[in-house]
Design a protein around this motif. Structure first.
Motif, short mmCIF file in Angstrom:
data_model
loop_
_atom_site.label_atom_id
_atom_site.label_comp_id
_atom_site.label_asym_id
_atom_site.label_seq_id
_atom_site.Cartn_x
_atom_site.Cartn_y
_atom_site.Cartn_z
N LEU A 115 -4.10 9.26 8.57
CA LEU A 115 -4.96 8.52 9.48
C LEU A 115 -4.13 7.70 10.47
CD1 LEU A 115 -8.03 8.38 9.77
CD2 LEU A 115 -8.03 6.39 8.24
N VAL A 116 -3.07 7.06 9.96
CA VAL A 116 -2.17 6.30 10.84
C VAL A 116 -1.49 7.24 11.84
CG1 VAL A 116 -0.08 4.90 10.94
CG2 VAL A 116 -1.77 4.47 9.15
N ARG A 117 -1.06 8.40 11.36
CA ARG A 117 -0.43 9.37 12.25
C ARG A 117 -1.38 9.80 13.37
NH1 ARG A 117 3.58 13.38 12.50
NH2 ARG A 117 4.53 12.70 10.54
N ALA A 118 -2.65 10.02 13.03
CA ALA A 118 -3.63 10.43 14.03
C ALA A 118 -3.79 9.34 15.09
CB ALA A 118 -4.98 10.71 13.37
N ALA A 119 -3.78 8.08 14.66
CA ALA A 119 -3.91 6.98 15.60
C ALA A 119 -2.70 6.90 16.53
CB ALA A 119 -4.08 5.66 14.85
N VAL A 120 -1.51 7.05 15.96
CA VAL A 120 -0.28 6.93 16.76
C VAL A 120 -0.12 8.11 17.71
CG1 VAL A 120 2.24 6.88 16.62
CG2 VAL A 120 0.89 5.51 15.03
N THR A 121 -0.32 9.32 17.21
CA THR A 121 -0.17 10.49 18.08
C THR A 121 -1.29 10.57 19.10
OG1 THR A 121 -1.33 11.89 16.46
CG2 THR A 121 1.08 11.81 16.32
N GLY A 122 -2.39 9.84 18.85
CA GLY A 122 -3.48 9.78 19.81
C GLY A 122 -3.23 8.81 20.94
N GLY A 123 -2.10 8.11 20.90
CA GLY A 123 -1.72 7.25 22.01
C GLY A 123 -1.92 5.76 21.80
N ALA A 124 -2.33 5.34 20.61
CA ALA A 124 -2.53 3.91 20.36
C ALA A 124 -1.18 3.19 20.38
CB ALA A 124 -3.20 3.69 19.01
N THR A 125 -1.16 2.03 21.00
CA THR A 125 0.05 1.21 21.02
C THR A 125 -0.08 0.03 20.05
OG1 THR A 125 -0.79 -0.09 22.88
CG2 THR A 125 0.59 1.82 23.39
N ARG A 126 -1.28 -0.13 19.49
CA ARG A 126 -1.50 -1.15 18.45
C ARG A 126 -2.42 -0.53 17.40
NH1 ARG A 126 -5.46 -5.65 18.06
NH2 ARG A 126 -4.55 -7.33 16.77
N VAL A 127 -2.00 -0.58 16.16
CA VAL A 127 -2.78 0.01 15.07
C VAL A 127 -3.06 -1.07 14.03
CG1 VAL A 127 -2.85 1.73 13.22
CG2 VAL A 127 -1.78 2.29 15.42
N VAL A 128 -4.35 -1.32 13.80
CA VAL A 128 -4.78 -2.34 12.84
C VAL A 128 -5.38 -1.64 11.63
CG1 VAL A 128 -6.22 -4.38 12.46
CG2 VAL A 128 -5.26 -3.92 14.74
N VAL A 129 -4.80 -1.89 10.47
CA VAL A 129 -5.22 -1.21 9.25
C VAL A 129 -5.91 -2.20 8.32
CG1 VAL A 129 -4.51 0.24 7.32
CG2 VAL A 129 -3.22 0.30 9.46
N GLY A 130 -7.18 -1.98 8.02
CA GLY A 130 -7.89 -2.80 7.07
C GLY A 130 -7.51 -2.40 5.65
N LEU A 131 -7.02 -3.35 4.89
CA LEU A 131 -6.59 -3.07 3.52
C LEU A 131 -7.57 -3.69 2.54
CD1 LEU A 131 -2.71 -3.67 3.67
CD2 LEU A 131 -3.99 -1.54 3.98
N GLY A 132 -8.21 -2.87 1.76
CA GLY A 132 -9.17 -3.35 0.77
C GLY A 132 -9.94 -2.18 0.20
N GLY A 133 -10.31 -2.27 -1.06
CA GLY A 133 -11.11 -1.22 -1.69
C GLY A 133 -10.35 0.03 -2.04
N SER A 134 -9.02 -0.06 -2.12
CA SER A 134 -8.23 1.15 -2.40
C SER A 134 -8.32 1.55 -3.86
CB SER A 134 -6.76 0.94 -2.02
OG SER A 134 -6.12 0.13 -2.98
N GLY A 135 -8.16 2.85 -4.11
CA GLY A 135 -8.12 3.35 -5.48
C GLY A 135 -6.74 3.80 -5.88
N THR A 136 -5.73 3.37 -5.15
CA THR A 136 -4.35 3.83 -5.35
C THR A 136 -3.43 2.67 -5.70
OG1 THR A 136 -4.04 3.64 -2.96
CG2 THR A 136 -4.56 5.82 -3.83
N ASN A 137 -2.26 3.04 -6.27
CA ASN A 137 -1.29 2.03 -6.69
C ASN A 137 0.13 2.60 -6.58
OD1 ASN A 137 -1.37 -0.78 -8.18
ND2 ASN A 137 0.26 0.39 -9.18
N ASP A 138 0.42 3.23 -5.42
CA ASP A 138 1.72 3.90 -5.27
C ASP A 138 2.66 3.18 -4.31
OD1 ASP A 138 0.60 4.46 -2.81
OD2 ASP A 138 1.13 6.59 -2.82
N ALA A 139 2.38 1.90 -4.02
CA ALA A 139 3.21 1.11 -3.11
C ALA A 139 3.28 1.73 -1.71
CB ALA A 139 4.61 0.91 -3.67
N GLY A 140 2.30 2.56 -1.38
CA GLY A 140 2.27 3.18 -0.06
C GLY A 140 3.27 4.29 0.13
N ALA A 141 3.83 4.82 -0.96
CA ALA A 141 4.82 5.90 -0.84
C ALA A 141 4.22 7.12 -0.17
CB ALA A 141 5.37 6.26 -2.23
N GLY A 142 2.98 7.46 -0.51
CA GLY A 142 2.32 8.61 0.09
C GLY A 142 2.13 8.43 1.58
N LEU A 143 1.74 7.23 1.98
CA LEU A 143 1.59 6.94 3.41
C LEU A 143 2.90 7.19 4.14
CD1 LEU A 143 -0.13 4.04 5.22
CD2 LEU A 143 2.35 4.22 5.42
N LEU A 144 3.99 6.69 3.58
CA LEU A 144 5.31 6.87 4.22
C LEU A 144 5.66 8.35 4.33
CD1 LEU A 144 7.24 3.98 2.42
CD2 LEU A 144 6.46 4.01 4.80
#
Length: 364
Positions: A115-144
């Motif tokens: 989702l972050v990649r789609a925002a960046v490659t779509g031309g956004a120069t500022r990306v705001v990510v709402g963090l809450g309600g997640s079902g994961t606990n991988d320290a964001g390794a998958g995102l990276l």
């Protein structure tokens, strides 16, 4: 009188937009002459994009991403000018997987990275990510990993279990992808990544991690932190959303209060100015509401304008003293009016009835 209606979602039953509409409907039945201004709110959790879209307009871009276990799910990026808003709950939310199907040691945040990649490659120069309600606990390794990060051993895409033997982590490609992009996390969780107040110990059980596995999983996250930036792991907010705060801060993200960000975006202070009353609410109004939840954030804004605040909630679990400490004059519960079964079976109708009854006391 002028009444501002600024609730959060009622988790599992109503979105913030639906809750605001139900409150307005019920209040208008009792006090049709009152001016009602609906300002749905969010703290960065589920409904974050929905609330901002209702307030700011903009363009919604549909994106299909992986859920925590690789199943394709629909998500969206809200574009307002050159800013993109997105929420982790759409991609890796706890609600996406039935309790019996959750395998928390293997849940990945790869989909949020998409989702972050789609925002960046779509031309956004500022990306705001709402963090809450997640079902994961991988320290964001998958995102990276979705943004290009690699490792020489172990796995970044198999949840926390993949981090047990992780080594040779290269975050450089992910940093290159977001170079020149302002990253912001919208969250009111100040927990660090590791330890007794960290992501695993505090939030792991609600994501399906058994108590006897918490120390093991926390050790895996510590191993990942040592392979990337151990010092950063102690910073406030890195434990947000199962450690997504850590991964995004690795990429240079700035943490900000979710409630404050939404309040500013919807110009809540301007809307409240000159009003006579503010109605807020959430599913469970308890003392944890002080930890960055919507009612407390709304009450802070209203207090600056000396406007009283009344809360409508599914349940009210605080007494009068605690309520006042949260800046709320009174609070009313759905379950007290219609019972728990009906509150869940017909939440909009029940909330409208509660608002109608509240108007008897508070409307002029």
């Amino acid at each position: 009188m002028r009444v501002v209606i600024a609730p959060d979602k009622f988790a599992g039953t109503l979105t913030a937009v639906e809750a605001a509409a139900a409150i307005a409907e019920g209040w208008a039945r009792r006090a049709p002459g009152d001016e009602l201004v609906q300002v749905p709110m969010s703290d960065g959790g589920p409904g974050f994009v929905d609330v901002l879209h209702a307030a700011l307009g903009g363009e919604l871009q549909a994106v299909t991403v992986r859920d925590p276990y690789g199943v394709p799910v629909p998500a969206s990026v809200l574009r307002v000018g050159t800013t993109a808003y997105l929420e982790c709950a759409e991609a890796v939310g706890l609600h996406l997987t039935a309790p019996e199907d959750r395998r928390a040691e293997h849940g990945s945040t790869y989909g949020l990275g998409e989702l972050v990649r789609a925002a960046v490659t779509g031309g956004a120069t500022r990306v705001v990510v709402g963090l809450g309600g997640s079902g994961t606990n991988d320290a964001g390794a998958g995102l990276l990993a979705a943004l290009g990060a690699t490792c020489a051993a172990g796995s970044l895409v198999e949840g926390p279990a993949g981090l047990a033997e992780v080594a040779g982590v290269d975050v450089g490609p992910a940093r290159d992808l977001v170079a020149g992009v302002e990253l912001v996390t919208a969250s009111d969780v100040d927990n660090p990544l590791l330890g007794i107040t960290g992501a695993t110990k505090v939030f792991g059980p609600q994501k399906g991690l058994p108590d006897e596995r918490l120390v093991v999983v926390d050790g895996w996250l510590q191993h990942f932190a040592e392979a990337t930036d151990r010092k950063l792991a102690a910073r406030k907010g890195t434990g947000a959303a199962g450690g997504l705060g850590f991964a995004l801060q690795l990429l240079g993200a700035e943490q900000t209060s979710g409630v404050a960000l939404v309040a500013e975006a919807v110009r809540l202070a301007d809307v409240v100015a000159g009003s006579d009353l503010v109605l807020t609410g959430e599913g469970a109004f308890d003392f944890q509401s002080r930890s960055g939840k919507v009612p407390y954030g709304v009450a802070e804004v209203a207090a600056a304008q000396t406007v009283p605040v009344v809360a409508l909630a599914g349940q009210v679990l605080v007494g009068a003293r605690e309520m006042r400490a949260l800046g709320v004059e009174s609070a009313y519960a759905l379950v007290d009016l219609v019972g728990e079964e009906r509150a869940f079976a017909a939440p909009a109708q029940a909330l409208a009835e509660l608002a109608e009854r509240t108007a008897r006391t508070w409307s002029r």
